[in-house]
Design a protein around this motif. Structure first.
Motif, short mmCIF file in Angstrom:
data_model
loop_
_atom_site.label_atom_id
_atom_site.label_comp_id
_atom_site.label_asym_id
_atom_site.label_seq_id
_atom_site.Cartn_x
_atom_site.Cartn_y
_atom_site.Cartn_z
N HIS A 13 0.83 -1.19 0.00
CA HIS A 13 0.00 0.00 0.00
C HIS A 13 0.88 1.26 0.00
N ARG A 14 0.28 2.37 -0.42
CA ARG A 14 1.06 3.60 -0.57
C ARG A 14 1.76 3.99 0.72
N HIS A 15 1.05 3.91 1.84
CA HIS A 15 1.66 4.34 3.10
C HIS A 15 2.70 3.36 3.62
N GLU A 16 2.81 2.18 2.99
CA GLU A 16 3.75 1.16 3.44
C GLU A 16 5.10 1.23 2.73
N TRP A 17 5.19 1.99 1.64
CA TRP A 17 6.45 2.04 0.90
C TRP A 17 7.59 2.56 1.77
N PHE A 18 7.29 3.52 2.63
CA PHE A 18 8.34 4.06 3.49
C PHE A 18 8.88 2.99 4.43
N VAL A 19 7.98 2.27 5.09
CA VAL A 19 8.43 1.27 6.05
C VAL A 19 9.18 0.14 5.35
N VAL A 20 8.75 -0.24 4.14
CA VAL A 20 9.44 -1.28 3.39
C VAL A 20 10.86 -0.83 3.04
N ALA A 21 11.00 0.41 2.55
CA ALA A 21 12.31 0.91 2.15
C ALA A 21 13.26 1.02 3.34
N VAL A 22 12.76 1.57 4.45
CA VAL A 22 13.63 1.75 5.62
C VAL A 22 13.97 0.41 6.26
N ALA A 23 12.98 -0.48 6.35
CA ALA A 23 13.25 -1.81 6.92
C ALA A 23 14.22 -2.59 6.03
N PHE A 24 14.09 -2.42 4.71
CA PHE A 24 15.02 -3.05 3.77
C PHE A 24 16.45 -2.58 4.07
N LEU A 25 16.63 -1.25 4.22
CA LEU A 25 17.95 -0.71 4.53
C LEU A 25 18.44 -1.18 5.89
N TYR A 26 17.53 -1.22 6.86
CA TYR A 26 17.84 -1.66 8.22
C TYR A 26 18.42 -3.08 8.18
N PHE A 27 17.70 -4.00 7.53
CA PHE A 27 18.15 -5.39 7.49
C PHE A 27 19.41 -5.54 6.64
#
Length: 420
Positions: free
Chosen positions: A8-22
């Protein structure tokens, strides 16, 4: 009926940051893993049970400390604290590596082997506990496989950083590189925590102010008394048994086939590269499709089936087949099993997510390492060769498939998810 968007649109931020985090978490580990392996090689693989015993003791000693942090502090406080402790530990080894010539190589090797092993267990476990608290079950099924790709990328880039910097900054400098990656991970954690406050899970709007509470041995107690957590712990042990047997057989093959250190290093680099590429493909295709449509049960079952088939082929053909077996089973373990396994914790309460999961991911896992490595020589003394060991591991893989399916299905049949 319109198709539900994967992200979902509001989830792109969390996916991108969590991707970088991991990415940063796994890259930080893979930068220092060659350092650990170089030092542990000085005493030989026969001493691995001793190293794992020391790691197991260290894990048990640190588990109460982690439990106390969880019991007393909010998520946004104790998660960065855990990472800060490991950063300080890495930096403490820097002067020791500068003095390596004056120190006992065996003692330094054992100390860093234990530290790097505990580092991997706690840092990765904390990441998935944190993500299971940020996202709900539906989001985990859709987003965990994509986020896990960050770890796959980090596992590739980490060794590349090691190769690029080892001749520029030396072994001690690599510890600083790893520390810097963890600093970035802390920044990602704070960004995700802010996102979680703006997008609370329904029914758990005050989760950011929550202190989990409980005693420091709550994770061990819950693992013993909960039928579900006993299944999850058994699932972890079975997967560890399969992976450790394959690791030992691969080491034997590499040691007898490749005469030089450079040749063995090149062989393992090829195995790691192929594994991480296949892992990424499995995460973005098989794991994500199964989890979005059916939840984690089919993914957990499929992982056991894949491993059993590969081990059956190993029992039949042995020899160079072990490389293919290692590549496929490791890729399945991290590309299919791990996202589904961690998604199970989105359906349980907060204390289970942080305490029980950490206990299983650390103490139970390292106990499995110790038990399996200590048993291999005894089994071989009874006359078991590669086919026999492969068939034993095949049985563990088949049992893992059944236990994983039952554990996930029991959650599906239980009461609606809680986000306490």
């Amino acid at each position: 009926m319109p198709k539900r968007p994967a992200i979902h649109r509001h989830e792109w931020f969390v996916v991108a940051v969590a991707f970088l985090y991991f990415f940063c978490v796994l890259a930080a580990y893979y930068v220092i893993r060659p350092v650990r392996d170089q030092l542990s090689a000085a005493v030989g693989s026969t001493n691995l049970p001793i190293f794992y015993a020391a790691t197991f003791v260290a894990t048990l000693a640190l588990a109460p400390v982690f439990g106390a942090l969880v019991a007393r502090y909010r998520r946004r406080h104790f998660v960065p604290f855990v990472y800060a402790i490991f950063i300080l530990g890495l930096l403490a080894f820097v002067p020791l590596f500068h003095l390596q010539a004056q120190l006992d190589a065996r003692a330094l090797g054992a100390a860093f082997f234990v530290y790097a092993s505990v580092f991997n267990l706690f840092v990765v476990s904390v990441f998935w506990s944190f993500m299971a608290d940020v996202l709900d079950a539906d989001q985990a099924h859709r987003l965990f496989p994509v986020i896990a790709l960050g770890g796959a990328a980090g596992a590739i880039v980490g060794p590349m950083l090691t190769k690029a910097f080892v001749y520029l900054v030396g072994v001690a400098g690599l510890l600083v590189v790893s520390s810097l990656l963890l600093v970035v991970a802390i920044g990602c954690m704070f960004a995700l925590s802010r996102w979680a406050r703006l997008h609370p899970v329904a029914g758990d709007e005050r989760r950011e102010q929550r202190v989990i509470g409980g005693s420091f041995i709550a994770g061990a107690i819950e693992t013993v008394k909960s039928p579900l957590m006993r299944r999850v712990a058994l699932l972890m042990l079975l997967g560890d048994a399969v992976g450790t047997v394959i690791y030992a057989l691969l080491a034997d093959y590499a040691g007898t086939t490749y005469a030089t250190r450079e040749a063995r290093t090149d062989f393992y680099a090829n195995v790691d590269l192929a594994t991480n590429i296949l892992q990424a493909i499995l995460q973005i295709t098989v794991a994500r499709t199964l989890m979005v449509r059916f939840g984690p049960a089919p993914a957990l079952a499929l992982d056991g089936i894949v491993k059993a088939v590969m081990l059956g082929l190993l029992a039949a053909f042995a020899g160079p087949w072990i490389a293919a077996v290692a590549i496929v089973t490791r890729a399945s373990a991290y590309g299919i099993f791990k996202p589904a396994f961690d998604a199970l914790y989105t359906r349980v309460d907060a204390e289970t997510r942080y305490k029980t999961k950490n206990f299983i991911d650390t103490a139970v896992w390292r106990f499995g390492d110790l038990a399996v490595t200590s048993s291999l020589n005894g089994i071989r003394a009874l006359g078991a060769g590669v086919p026999g060991l492969a068939l034993l591991a095949m049985g563990a893989a088949m049992l893992s498939s059944r236990v994983g399916w039952n554990a996930a299905r029991s959650l599906d049949r239980s009461a609606p998810q809680t986000r306490e």
